[in-house]
Motif scaffolding. Structure first.
Motif, PDB file in Angstrom:
ATOM      1  N   LEU A 147      -1.892  -1.916   5.390  1.00 49.39           N
ATOM      2  CA  LEU A 147      -0.672  -2.045   5.801  1.00 49.39           C
ATOM      3  C   LEU A 147      -0.193  -2.220   7.085  1.00 49.39           C
ATOM      4  CD1 LEU A 147       0.992   0.186   2.682  1.00 49.39           C
ATOM      5  CD2 LEU A 147       1.205  -2.393   2.905  1.00 49.39           C
ATOM      6  N   ASP A 195      -2.538   8.967  -1.062  1.00 49.46           N
ATOM      7  CA  ASP A 195      -1.551   8.088  -1.215  1.00 49.46           C
ATOM      8  C   ASP A 195      -1.329   7.252   0.189  1.00 49.46           C
ATOM      9  OD1 ASP A 195       0.595   6.913  -3.292  1.00 49.46           O
ATOM     10  OD2 ASP A 195       1.687   7.147  -1.559  1.00 49.46           O
ATOM     11  N   CYS A 196      -0.972   6.019  -0.060  1.00 50.97           N
ATOM     12  CA  CYS A 196      -0.815   5.078   0.936  1.00 50.97           C
ATOM     13  C   CYS A 196       0.489   5.679   1.781  1.00 50.97           C
ATOM     14  CB  CYS A 196      -0.521   3.816   0.560  1.00 50.97           C
ATOM     15  SG  CYS A 196      -1.886   2.860  -0.329  1.00 50.97           S
ATOM     16  N   PHE A 197       1.289   6.022   1.103  1.00 48.08           N
ATOM     17  CA  PHE A 197       2.480   6.428   2.115  1.00 48.08           C
ATOM     18  C   PHE A 197       2.860   7.993   2.141  1.00 48.08           C
ATOM     19  CE2 PHE A 197       3.470   2.146   0.168  1.00 48.08           C
ATOM     20  CZ  PHE A 197       3.914   1.468   1.325  1.00 48.08           C
ATOM     21  N   ASN A 206       3.426   4.635   7.208  1.00 48.12           N
ATOM     22  CA  ASN A 206       4.139   3.424   7.136  1.00 48.12           C
ATOM     23  C   ASN A 206       5.318   3.596   6.509  1.00 48.12           C
ATOM     24  OD1 ASN A 206       2.090   1.255   7.845  1.00 48.12           O
ATOM     25  ND2 ASN A 206       0.726   2.638   6.514  1.00 48.12           N
ATOM     26  N   ASN A 207       6.554   2.543   6.447  1.00 47.63           N
ATOM     27  CA  ASN A 207       7.602   2.609   5.757  1.00 47.63           C
ATOM     28  C   ASN A 207       8.009   1.844   4.686  1.00 47.63           C
ATOM     29  OD1 ASN A 207      10.548   2.469   4.863  1.00 47.63           O
ATOM     30  ND2 ASN A 207      11.205   2.722   6.899  1.00 47.63           N
ATOM     31  N   ARG A 208       7.900   2.210   3.495  1.00 51.10           N
ATOM     32  CA  ARG A 208       7.747   1.455   2.133  1.00 51.10           C
ATOM     33  C   ARG A 208       8.597   0.159   2.443  1.00 51.10           C
ATOM     34  NH1 ARG A 208       5.647   1.679  -3.041  1.00 51.10           N
ATOM     35  NH2 ARG A 208       4.834   3.756  -2.585  1.00 51.10           N
ATOM     36  N   ASP A 209       9.879   0.423   2.918  1.00 50.75           N
ATOM     37  CA  ASP A 209      10.859  -0.459   2.920  1.00 50.75           C
ATOM     38  C   ASP A 209      10.463  -1.642   3.825  1.00 50.75           C
ATOM     39  OD1 ASP A 209      12.252   1.033   1.439  1.00 50.75           O
ATOM     40  OD2 ASP A 209      13.367   2.078   2.756  1.00 50.75           O
ATOM     41  N   PRO A 213       7.421  -5.728  -1.825  1.00 53.61           N
ATOM     42  CA  PRO A 213       6.964  -5.219  -2.936  1.00 53.61           C
ATOM     43  C   PRO A 213       5.675  -5.791  -3.645  1.00 53.61           C
ATOM     44  CG  PRO A 213       9.335  -5.282  -2.950  1.00 53.61           C
ATOM     45  CD  PRO A 213       8.882  -6.024  -1.927  1.00 53.61           C
ATOM     46  N   ILE A 216       2.759  -4.553  -1.390  1.00 53.57           N
ATOM     47  CA  ILE A 216       2.195  -3.207  -1.719  1.00 53.57           C
ATOM     48  C   ILE A 216       1.669  -3.303  -2.976  1.00 53.57           C
ATOM     49  CG2 ILE A 216       3.250  -0.979  -2.176  1.00 53.57           C
ATOM     50  CD1 ILE A 216       5.553  -1.591  -0.350  1.00 53.57           C
ATOM     51  N   GLU A 220      -2.159  -1.759  -3.582  1.00 53.62           N
ATOM     52  CA  GLU A 220      -2.219  -0.539  -4.556  1.00 53.62           C
ATOM     53  C   GLU A 220      -3.102  -0.861  -5.926  1.00 53.62           C
ATOM     54  OE1 GLU A 220       1.688   1.018  -4.983  1.00 53.62           O
ATOM     55  OE2 GLU A 220       1.520   2.302  -3.433  1.00 53.62           O
TER      56      GLU A 220
END
Length: 249
Positions: A147, A195-197, A206-209, A213, A216, A220
Motif C-alpha cells: 500500500l 494486519d495491514c493497518f 497507512n490510512n485506509r481512507d 476499497p 485494499i 488483502e
C-alpha cells in the motif's frame, strides 16, 4: 577484528524474557519450539543473548555470533562462547573451525547480509548429519508495504520490515529460492501475522481512507498480505528431512 560501527545494529535493552510471557504470534516462541531441548546451537545475530537465555533453560548449549561488541558482551552471560564477527567479511568456517551443531539459528539475520546465499551454503559445513537451520525472515510483500508503495513511499524505519540496516528483501517465493540455491530443502513451516493497518513500529502506517476499497480488497485477498515474518526450518540432506517428516506423522 575491526567492526565498522555503521554496520552494527543497536538493540533494545532486552536480555531476559520469560518464555511463559511470549505470545503465540511471536517469532522467538516459534523458533524455540523448532529448536526443542538439549541441542547444541549456534545463534547467528545473537544480540544480547535473549534467545540463548531461554535455550539454556531447555538444556541447550549455545554459541553466539554477533556483529555488535557491546551486545556480544551482554550475551556472554548466556552463551558458552560469543564471537564478534561480521559475516560479510569472514567465512563461517573461519570463526567456527572444526565445530558441528545440531541447530543453526538465523533470527531476523539473513536479510542484514550482503550475501546470505553464501553464508547459508557455508553453514552446511558446521551442521551435524541430522542438523538443520531455523530462521525468521521479514516479508517484503506484506500488505502495508504494498500500500505504501502505491503512494510512492518506501521509507526506512528503526525496526520491522523496513529496518534501516536491511540489505536484502524477501517474499515467500524468494525465501524458498534463497534456501534452495544454498543447497537446502526449503521449508517455510510457520509465520507471524500483523494486519495491514495495524498501529505498529514494524510496518509503515497507512490510512485506509486514502485507498480505493477494491485495491485494499485485492491486496488483502493475498494469503501473505498479513504475513510479517516467515519461519523456516530447513535441512541440507533429503534423509534428514524425511526423518523429520516421518516423526511428525
Amino acid at each position: 577484528m575491526n567492526i565498522d560501527k555503521d554496520l552494527q545494529k543497536d538493540y533494545p535493552n532486552v536480555e531476559e524474557i520469560p518464555e511463559e510471557l511470549l505470545g503465540d504470534n511471536i517469532s522467538l516462541k516459534k523458533i524455540l519450539h523448532l529448536i526443542g531441548n538439549g541441542k547444541k546451537v549456534v545463534d547467528f545475530g545473537c544480540a544480547t543473548g535473549y534467545l540463548a537465555n531461554l535455550l539454556q533453560k531447555r538444556d541447550c548449549v549455545v554459541t553466539g555470533v554477533e556483529i555488535n561488541p557491546d551486545a556480544a558482551k551482554v550475551a556472554e552471560k548466556y552463551c558458552e562462547q560469543v564471537i564478534v564477527a561480521n559475516l560479510d567479511f569472514v567465512s563461517v568456517q573461519e570463526i567456527l573451525p572444526n565445530q558441528k551443531f545440531d541447530v543453526v539459528v538465523f533470527g531476523d539475520t539473513l536479510e542484514h547480509l550482503r550475501n546470505p546465499w553464501k553464508v547459508l551454503a557455508e553453514t552446511k559445513q558446521i551442521l551435524n548429519e541430522d542438523g538443520y537451520v531455523v530462521a525468521s525472515i521479514p516479508n517484503i510483500a506484506h500488505g502495508a508495504i504494498r500500500l505504501s508503495l502505491l503512494q510512492g513511499r518506501f521509507d526506512y524505519m528503526d525496526f520491522g520490515i523496513l529496518d534501516n540496516t536491511h540489505l536484502r528483501f524477501f517474499t515467500r517465493k524468494t525465501v524458498n529460492s534463497l534456501f534452495e540455491q544454498a543447497g537446502y530443502l526449503a521449508d517455510i513451516v510457520d509465520c507471524t501475522k500483523l494486519d495491514c493497518f495495524a498501529e505498529s513500529r514494524l510496518i509503515p502506517k497507512n490510512n485506509r481512507d486514502e485507498f480505493d476499497p477494491n485495491t485494499i480488497k485485492k491486496i488483502e485477498e493475498d494469503s501473505d498480505s498479513d504475513t510479517l515474518q516467515f519461519i523456516i526450518r530447513s535441512y541440507s540432506s533429503p534423509e534428514s528431512q524425511l526423518e523429520y517428516t516421518q516423526s511428525q506423522l
